[in-house]
Design a protein around this motif. Structure first.
Motif, PDB file in Angstrom:
ATOM      1  N   GLU A  80       8.875 -14.470   6.566  1.00  0.00           N
ATOM      2  CA  GLU A  80       9.724 -13.318   6.249  1.00  0.00           C
ATOM      3  C   GLU A  80       8.826 -12.179   5.523  1.00  0.00           C
ATOM      4  OE1 GLU A  80      14.300 -13.881   5.679  1.00  0.00           O
ATOM      5  OE2 GLU A  80      12.956 -15.408   3.965  1.00  0.00           O
ATOM      6  N   LEU A  81       7.988 -12.711   4.638  1.00  0.00           N
ATOM      7  CA  LEU A  81       7.299 -11.593   3.858  1.00  0.00           C
ATOM      8  C   LEU A  81       6.162 -11.027   4.756  1.00  0.00           C
ATOM      9  CD1 LEU A  81       6.213 -13.755   0.579  1.00  0.00           C
ATOM     10  CD2 LEU A  81       7.499 -11.564   0.573  1.00  0.00           C
ATOM     11  N   ARG A  82       5.637 -11.833   5.411  1.00  0.00           N
ATOM     12  CA  ARG A  82       4.690 -11.171   6.580  1.00  0.00           C
ATOM     13  C   ARG A  82       5.410 -10.123   7.447  1.00  0.00           C
ATOM     14  NH1 ARG A  82       1.704 -16.528   6.621  1.00  0.00           N
ATOM     15  NH2 ARG A  82      -0.132 -16.238   5.230  1.00  0.00           N
ATOM     16  N   TRP A  83       6.857 -10.518   7.964  1.00  0.00           N
ATOM     17  CA  TRP A  83       7.262  -9.678   8.703  1.00  0.00           C
ATOM     18  C   TRP A  83       7.566  -8.340   8.387  1.00  0.00           C
ATOM     19  CZ3 TRP A  83      11.976  -7.023   8.561  1.00  0.00           C
ATOM     20  CH2 TRP A  83      12.405  -6.461   9.830  1.00  0.00           C
ATOM     21  N   VAL A  84       7.910  -8.327   6.914  1.00  0.00           N
ATOM     22  CA  VAL A  84       8.465  -6.995   6.407  1.00  0.00           C
ATOM     23  C   VAL A  84       6.987  -6.471   6.208  1.00  0.00           C
ATOM     24  CG1 VAL A  84       8.982  -5.929   3.797  1.00  0.00           C
ATOM     25  CG2 VAL A  84      10.146  -7.982   4.812  1.00  0.00           C
ATOM     26  N   GLN A  85       5.900  -7.016   5.539  1.00  0.00           N
ATOM     27  CA  GLN A  85       4.643  -6.345   5.688  1.00  0.00           C
ATOM     28  C   GLN A  85       4.331  -5.490   7.116  1.00  0.00           C
ATOM     29  OE1 GLN A  85       2.369  -9.671   4.240  1.00  0.00           O
ATOM     30  NE2 GLN A  85       1.382  -8.275   2.755  1.00  0.00           N
ATOM     31  N   GLU A  86       4.656  -6.081   7.972  1.00  0.00           N
ATOM     32  CA  GLU A  86       4.503  -5.706   9.248  1.00  0.00           C
ATOM     33  C   GLU A  86       5.144  -4.336   9.495  1.00  0.00           C
ATOM     34  OE1 GLU A  86       4.918  -8.693  12.144  1.00  0.00           O
ATOM     35  OE2 GLU A  86       3.277  -9.934  11.645  1.00  0.00           O
ATOM     36  N   GLN A  87       6.532  -4.244   9.247  1.00  0.00           N
ATOM     37  CA  GLN A  87       7.132  -3.278   9.173  1.00  0.00           C
ATOM     38  C   GLN A  87       6.657  -1.931   8.468  1.00  0.00           C
ATOM     39  OE1 GLN A  87       9.771  -3.502  11.638  1.00  0.00           O
ATOM     40  NE2 GLN A  87       8.872  -5.633  11.581  1.00  0.00           N
ATOM     41  N   LEU A  88       5.921  -2.345   7.460  1.00  0.00           N
ATOM     42  CA  LEU A  88       5.460  -1.317   6.328  1.00  0.00           C
ATOM     43  C   LEU A  88       4.206  -0.485   6.609  1.00  0.00           C
ATOM     44  CD1 LEU A  88       7.595  -2.515   3.360  1.00  0.00           C
ATOM     45  CD2 LEU A  88       8.101  -0.552   4.655  1.00  0.00           C
ATOM     46  N   THR A  89       3.410  -1.323   7.290  1.00  0.00           N
ATOM     47  CA  THR A  89       1.999  -1.029   7.347  1.00  0.00           C
ATOM     48  C   THR A  89       1.509  -0.746   8.892  1.00  0.00           C
ATOM     49  OG1 THR A  89       1.393  -3.398   7.740  1.00  0.00           O
ATOM     50  CG2 THR A  89       1.506  -2.692   5.689  1.00  0.00           C
ATOM     51  N   PRO A  97       0.787  -1.317   0.069  1.00  0.00           N
ATOM     52  CA  PRO A  97       0.108  -0.099   0.152  1.00  0.00           C
ATOM     53  C   PRO A  97       0.903   1.259   0.060  1.00  0.00           C
ATOM     54  CG  PRO A  97       0.182  -0.874   2.245  1.00  0.00           C
ATOM     55  CD  PRO A  97       0.935  -1.974   1.357  1.00  0.00           C
ATOM     56  N   ASN A  98       0.184   2.430  -0.090  1.00  0.00           N
ATOM     57  CA  ASN A  98       0.715   3.623   0.069  1.00  0.00           C
ATOM     58  C   ASN A  98       2.091   3.936  -0.953  1.00  0.00           C
ATOM     59  OD1 ASN A  98      -0.867   4.199   1.867  1.00  0.00           O
ATOM     60  ND2 ASN A  98       0.307   3.040   3.416  1.00  0.00           N
ATOM     61  N   ASP A  99       2.198   3.338  -2.142  1.00  0.00           N
ATOM     62  CA  ASP A  99       2.970   3.524  -3.144  1.00  0.00           C
ATOM     63  C   ASP A  99       4.676   3.225  -2.607  1.00  0.00           C
ATOM     64  OD1 ASP A  99       1.393   4.657  -5.059  1.00  0.00           O
ATOM     65  OD2 ASP A  99       1.476   6.795  -4.215  1.00  0.00           O
ATOM     66  N   LEU A 100       4.321   1.972  -1.991  1.00  0.00           N
ATOM     67  CA  LEU A 100       5.715   1.564  -1.216  1.00  0.00           C
ATOM     68  C   LEU A 100       6.179   0.362  -2.079  1.00  0.00           C
ATOM     69  CD1 LEU A 100       4.703   1.107   2.488  1.00  0.00           C
ATOM     70  CD2 LEU A 100       6.139   3.058   1.317  1.00  0.00           C
ATOM     71  N   GLY A 101       5.750  -0.056  -3.325  1.00  0.00           N
ATOM     72  CA  GLY A 101       6.245  -0.724  -4.296  1.00  0.00           C
ATOM     73  C   GLY A 101       5.792  -2.156  -4.169  1.00  0.00           C
ATOM     74  N   HIS A 102       6.565  -3.094  -4.890  1.00  0.00           N
ATOM     75  CA  HIS A 102       6.299  -4.498  -4.978  1.00  0.00           C
ATOM     76  C   HIS A 102       7.121  -5.260  -3.960  1.00  0.00           C
ATOM     77  CE1 HIS A 102       3.311  -4.559  -8.275  1.00  0.00           C
ATOM     78  NE2 HIS A 102       4.105  -3.507  -8.777  1.00  0.00           N
ATOM     79  N   LEU A 103       6.594  -6.164  -3.282  1.00  0.00           N
ATOM     80  CA  LEU A 103       7.182  -7.019  -2.214  1.00  0.00           C
ATOM     81  C   LEU A 103       7.348  -8.224  -2.838  1.00  0.00           C
ATOM     82  CD1 LEU A 103       8.728  -7.682   0.304  1.00  0.00           C
ATOM     83  CD2 LEU A 103       6.401  -7.937   1.562  1.00  0.00           C
ATOM     84  N   THR A 104       8.762  -9.102  -2.864  1.00  0.00           N
ATOM     85  CA  THR A 104       8.643 -10.541  -3.343  1.00  0.00           C
ATOM     86  C   THR A 104       9.853 -11.333  -2.697  1.00  0.00           C
ATOM     87  OG1 THR A 104       8.974 -11.889  -5.486  1.00  0.00           O
ATOM     88  CG2 THR A 104      10.186  -9.869  -5.322  1.00  0.00           C
TER      89      THR A 104
END
Length: 394
Positions: free
Chosen positions: A385-394, A4-11
């Protein structure tokens, strides 16, 4: 996945899987990658970081196999936004070490491989897509003497190729040079100097104009669109970079970060007998684990972990940082820690002012991690790992 919020794509990067042959790539996409998508992005396109070895890429010259890849991507709703063009050869189950850099940017084969990889990505991506292609930072320092001009010319040859590719396909491919300890582009300061002197200089603009037929003004505008950085957070932490300062330096020099590679290294705040014993479990024969020691005499570099461990008690009290990618959700490793705090600061900077359109988790060492750090199965740890990064950014 789209943040969200123009933070790009996470992969995450497929170099965690065996991807030496086309059959390997297909098995990874149909197996663990599909399992990860089902868990974290079941109803939306799933961004993936592809990886094709030189061998797999040669196999995909077959039109039938190329079509099979495109069909597979479409059927599974995979969105190939980035590709790891760094490791060319075998990357799992054998000694990789310093061979990971070969062929390097002194060679015509690196140019050919990179251009062919760009062609494949442009073919499987939708028109108008922007693809990042991470690659080797020149060569290792012992091989760089007298090679700077030749490496710069080879980078520019590939830039000219992807400029032409954009004109033919409508897909923008951006080369993303990945600074790494032991390489000619190791620190952010060295990287800024190389871009300033060789890639964004007046001579580079003139060369791109000559190679592509663009005006000098258009060539100058095209350069940062098609070549910039893959900022690997693990590598930067091993180098004791300042998170905010390093990003500011890149921005001041006009060097875009086309890919932000999310990773954490080993950090020993104060070396001692307990730490040496624990660190020995990370001394494994596959990958290069560069070490930088912070000593009373300044920073001291070691090409690989055994060389540093052999010093024994003479290093007691020093801080060490070791190039060994560990899962990003891990902070403490018992006798020492990871550099997750560095990663957290980078993610906070990205959240405040986006650094890159592509965020890619890269924990390729999963197979060689000490068993206690592999909490479940590989795909479950990737999800975590993906969920951890999402938590840092949302």
């Amino acid at each position: 996945m789209k943040l969200p919020n123009d933070l790009g794509h996470l992969t995450y990067c497929l170099n965690i899987h065996a991807t030496q042959t086309w059959a390997d790539v297909r098995a990874a996409l149909e197996g663990p990658v599909s399992a990860v998508k089902a868990a974290v992005s079941p109803d939306a396109p799933f961004a993936i970081g592809l990886r094709f070895s030189g061998e797999a890429l040669a196999e995909l010259a077959d039109p039938a196999k190329r079509q099979a890849l495109k069909t597979l991507m479409e059927q599974h709703d995979f969105h190939g936004i980035t590709v790891n063009g760094f490791p060319y050869g075998q990357f799992h189950g054998t000694r990789v070490k310093e061979e990971v850099y070969q062929p390097d940017w002194r060679s015509a084969e690196r140019v050919r491989y990179t251009n062919t990889l760009a062609d494949l990505m442009a073919e499987i991506a939708p028109k108008g897509e922007i693809i990042s292609l991470s690659t080797v930072p020149g060569t290792i320092k012992p091989l760089a003497t007298g090679a700077m001009d030749a490496m710069a010319e080879n980078y520019l040859q590939s830039v000219a190729h992807v400029i032409g590719l954009q004109g033919r396909t409508g897909v923008t491919v951006a080369l993303a040079i990945e600074p790494e300890p032991y390489c000619i582009l190791e620190t952010i300061a060295e990287t800024v100097d190389f871009f300033t002197d060789f890639l964004f200089s007046d001579a580079a603009v003139a060369r791109i104009s000559e190679l592509t037929g663009l005006s000098k003004a258009d060539a100058a505008a095209a350069l940062p669109r098609h070549i910039g950085l893959c900022y690997d957070v693990c590598h930067a932490a091993v180098e004791y970079e300042d998170p905010a300062g390093s990003i500011a330096a890149l921005r001041a020099a006009g060097i875009p970060v086309h890919k932000l590679q999310l990773s954490a290294a080993l950090r020993v705040p104060s070396m001692g007998a307990e730490q040496r014993t624990a660190l020995a479990f990370f001394d494994e024969p596959t990958y290069l684990h560069q070490v930088i020691r912070r000593t009373s005499k300044g920073m001291i570099f070691h090409v690989d972990l055994p060389e540093a461990l052999a010093l024994g008690a003479d290093t007691d009290g020093e801080e060490w940082r070791v190039h060994f990618h560990v899962p990003v959700f891990i902070d403490t490793l018992g006798a020492f820690s990871s550099t997750r705090d560095f990663l957290e600061e980078i993610l906070a900077l990205h959240k405040a002012d986006p650094i890159s359109p592509h965020l890619e988790i890269e924990t390729y060492t999963w197979d060689v991690l000490p068993a206690q750090l592999r909490s479940t199965t590989m795909d479950k740890d990737i999800q975590r790992e993906l969920r951890w990064v999402q938590e840092q950014l949302t």
